[in-house]
Design an enzyme around this catalytic site. Structure first.
Site, mmCIF file in Angstrom:
data_model
loop_
_atom_site.group_PDB
_atom_site.id
_atom_site.type_symbol
_atom_site.label_atom_id
_atom_site.label_comp_id
_atom_site.label_asym_id
_atom_site.label_seq_id
_atom_site.Cartn_x
_atom_site.Cartn_y
_atom_site.Cartn_z
ATOM 1 N N HIS A 162 0.830 -1.211 0.000
ATOM 2 C CA HIS A 162 0.000 0.000 0.000
ATOM 3 C C HIS A 162 0.859 1.252 0.000
ATOM 4 O O HIS A 162 2.037 1.226 0.340
ATOM 5 C CB HIS A 162 -0.906 0.028 1.235
ATOM 6 N N LYS A 168 -1.008 5.031 4.718
ATOM 7 C CA LYS A 168 -1.977 4.128 5.339
ATOM 8 C C LYS A 168 -1.693 3.979 6.833
ATOM 9 O O LYS A 168 -0.550 3.755 7.240
ATOM 10 C CB LYS A 168 -1.924 2.761 4.645
HETATM 11 N N1 LIG Z 1 -12.933 -0.926 1.901
HETATM 12 C C1 LIG Z 1 -12.242 -0.389 0.890
HETATM 13 O O1 LIG Z 1 -12.446 -0.735 -0.291
HETATM 14 C C2 LIG Z 1 -11.228 0.657 1.193
HETATM 15 C C3 LIG Z 1 -10.990 0.987 2.510
HETATM 16 N N2 LIG Z 1 -10.120 1.989 2.804
HETATM 17 C C4 LIG Z 1 -10.038 2.340 4.223
HETATM 18 O O2 LIG Z 1 -10.757 3.567 4.425
HETATM 19 C C5 LIG Z 1 -10.167 4.305 5.496
HETATM 20 C C6 LIG Z 1 -9.833 5.709 5.011
HETATM 21 O O3 LIG Z 1 -8.819 5.627 4.020
HETATM 22 P P1 LIG Z 1 -8.303 6.942 3.268
HETATM 23 O O4 LIG Z 1 -9.424 7.631 2.593
HETATM 24 O O5 LIG Z 1 -7.115 6.531 2.478
HETATM 25 O O6 LIG Z 1 -7.807 7.806 4.527
HETATM 26 P P2 LIG Z 1 -7.645 9.396 4.626
HETATM 27 O O7 LIG Z 1 -6.770 9.626 5.834
HETATM 28 O O8 LIG Z 1 -7.243 9.976 3.321
HETATM 29 O O9 LIG Z 1 -9.134 9.905 4.932
HETATM 30 C C7 LIG Z 1 -9.795 9.743 6.141
HETATM 31 C C8 LIG Z 1 -10.547 11.039 6.412
HETATM 32 O O10 LIG Z 1 -11.409 10.820 7.511
HETATM 33 C C9 LIG Z 1 -11.269 11.922 8.392
HETATM 34 N N3 LIG Z 1 -11.753 11.558 9.712
HETATM 35 C C10 LIG Z 1 -11.059 11.047 10.763
HETATM 36 N N4 LIG Z 1 -11.878 10.874 11.809
HETATM 37 C C11 LIG Z 1 -13.125 11.260 11.403
HETATM 38 C C12 LIG Z 1 -14.399 11.311 12.036
HETATM 39 N N5 LIG Z 1 -14.561 10.933 13.303
HETATM 40 N N6 LIG Z 1 -15.459 11.782 11.336
HETATM 41 C C13 LIG Z 1 -15.322 12.186 10.060
HETATM 42 N N7 LIG Z 1 -14.117 12.164 9.406
HETATM 43 C C14 LIG Z 1 -13.047 11.711 10.077
HETATM 44 C C15 LIG Z 1 -9.800 12.267 8.310
HETATM 45 O O11 LIG Z 1 -9.539 13.557 8.819
HETATM 46 P P3 LIG Z 1 -8.072 13.861 9.473
HETATM 47 O O12 LIG Z 1 -7.087 13.562 8.393
HETATM 48 O O13 LIG Z 1 -8.162 15.294 9.861
HETATM 49 O O14 LIG Z 1 -7.969 12.924 10.631
HETATM 50 C C16 LIG Z 1 -9.602 12.184 6.802
HETATM 51 O O15 LIG Z 1 -9.997 13.372 6.139
HETATM 52 C C17 LIG Z 1 -8.976 3.461 5.970
HETATM 53 O O16 LIG Z 1 -9.378 2.648 7.054
HETATM 54 C C18 LIG Z 1 -8.655 2.605 4.747
HETATM 55 O O17 LIG Z 1 -7.987 1.417 5.065
HETATM 56 C C19 LIG Z 1 -9.441 2.654 1.851
HETATM 57 C C20 LIG Z 1 -9.593 2.330 0.533
HETATM 58 C C21 LIG Z 1 -10.519 1.311 0.094
HETATM 59 O O1 LIG Z 2 -5.938 2.187 3.073
HETATM 60 C C1 LIG Z 2 -6.140 1.824 1.881
HETATM 61 O O2 LIG Z 2 -5.722 2.460 0.918
HETATM 62 C C2 LIG Z 2 -6.908 0.605 1.652
HETATM 63 N N1 LIG Z 2 -7.476 0.022 2.664
HETATM 64 C C3 LIG Z 2 -8.254 -1.166 2.632
HETATM 65 C C4 LIG Z 2 -7.529 -2.255 3.385
HETATM 66 O O3 LIG Z 2 -6.914 -1.980 4.431
HETATM 67 O O4 LIG Z 2 -7.605 -3.410 2.971
HETATM 68 C C5 LIG Z 2 -8.673 -1.552 1.234
HETATM 69 C C6 LIG Z 2 -7.637 -1.311 0.190
HETATM 70 O O5 LIG Z 2 -6.621 -2.229 0.366
HETATM 71 C C7 LIG Z 2 -7.119 0.118 0.264
#
Ligand SMILES: NC(=O)C1=CN([C@@H]2O[C@H](COP(=O)(O)OP(=O)(O)OC[C@H]3O[C@@H](n4cnc5c(N)ncnc54)[C@H](OP(=O)(O)O)[C@@H]3O)[C@@H](O)[C@H]2O)C=CC1
Ligand SMILES: O=C(O)C1=N[C@H](C(=O)O)C[C@H](O)C1
Length: 249
Positions: free
Chosen positions: A135, A139
């Protein structure tokens, strides 16, 4: 008469995934963005959202879900960090809410879901299995939710087939060199700028190996799955874990 669009709220809307989800919902027929909130925003700002999509942080997601369930709002969750204890709590919270749905998917990309399914199918045929997830370096969690889900599924298939742990002659090890054990399967995590989300599932047996690999090279790969989940969750009560249940694989 045309049906009114599903009102969608997004939590984590300024994040990498949340921002992509907001754009995808804006462009999706039959859906509209009702609210786009991020860290520090009051959840009351979700207003009349019917479905909320959460891509926030493992430390934040349970608080968000407790609020959504208490307010009868369906949830689609991509955020990682779900333990058996967390899932048990969600089932308990949902029990008195027969019409309410929460859909959690460790990975919304079609290929990742298929790779997990293929890995579970292959597991009983090989002496050994290991997972490598790769990744981007922003992350927060390791191993990834996807690799943990994959490893657990492989572990369950191996146990059901009565397989012993794979042969491994290691007697001396630098801490962590053999990765983390999840469900009895070794998982190795790589973090590099330039990567998005990638997973390799490796199987080894008599004179052969099998490698199943999936690459998300752009976050758009997750959007068809997220939109499908939003459309599905409004008529799928209870807790669903894994997009494979919706795709009926
Ligand atoms: N299931 C799937 O297919 C996928 C899952 N993911 C998962 O999604 C999650 C987010 O990933 P990603 O977008 O890369 O992360 P980012 O850090 O880019 O985005 C997360 C956002 O959420 C905000 N945030 C934190 N706490 C809160 C809250 N209590 N309420 C509202 N917003 C909040 C953060 O703000 P701040 O930065 O200010 O803390 C940030 O803007 C991770 O757990 C990742 O593993 C990611 C990609 C695909
Ligand atoms: O943090 C990410 O980017 C992603 N998170 C998810 C995970 O932890 O599996 C899904 C995907 O791999 C992207």
């Amino acid at each position: 008469m045309t049906e009114s669009p599903i009102r969608v709220g997004v939590l984590g809307a300024r994040g990498r995934m949340g921002a992509t989800v907001v754009k995808a919902v804006e462009g999706a027929p039959g859906l509209e963005v009702a609210a786009a909130l991020d860290a520090g925003d009051d959840l009351a700002g979700l207003g009349a959202a019917q479905v909320v999509v959460d891509f926030t942080h493992p430390d934040a997601v349970m608080g968000n879900l407790r609020h959504l369930i208490a307010h009868d709002v369906h949830a689609v969750v991509g955020t990682t960090g779900f333990t058996d204890e967390r899932l048990a709590e969600l089932r308990e919270l949902l029990a008195p809410k027969p019409g309410l749905g929460v859909l959690i998917a460790p990975n919304f990309a079609l290929g990742a879901v298929l790779a997990m399914r293929f890995a579970a199918q292959a597991a009983k045929f090989y002496a050994s299995a290991e997972v490598i997830e790769l990744h981007h370096n922003r992350k927060a969690d390791a191993p990834s939710g996807t690799s943990a889900h994959t490893a657990r599924a492989i572990g369950e298939a191996r146990a059901a087939a009565g397989l012993e742990p794979g042969p491994d002659a290691t007697t001396s090890e630098v801490d962590g060199a053999r990765g983390a054990s999840v469900g009895g399967v070794r998982v190795h995590s790589v973090r590099l700028p330039g990567l998005v989300a990638h997973e390799e599932i490796l199987f080894g047996g008599e004179g052969e190996t099998l490698t199943i690999r999936h690459d998300s090279i752009d976050r758009s790969s997750f959007m068809p799955g997220v939109l499908l989940a939003v459309r599905t969750v409004v008529s799928r009560p209870g807790l669903t874990v894994g997009l494979e249940n919706v795709l009926e694989l």
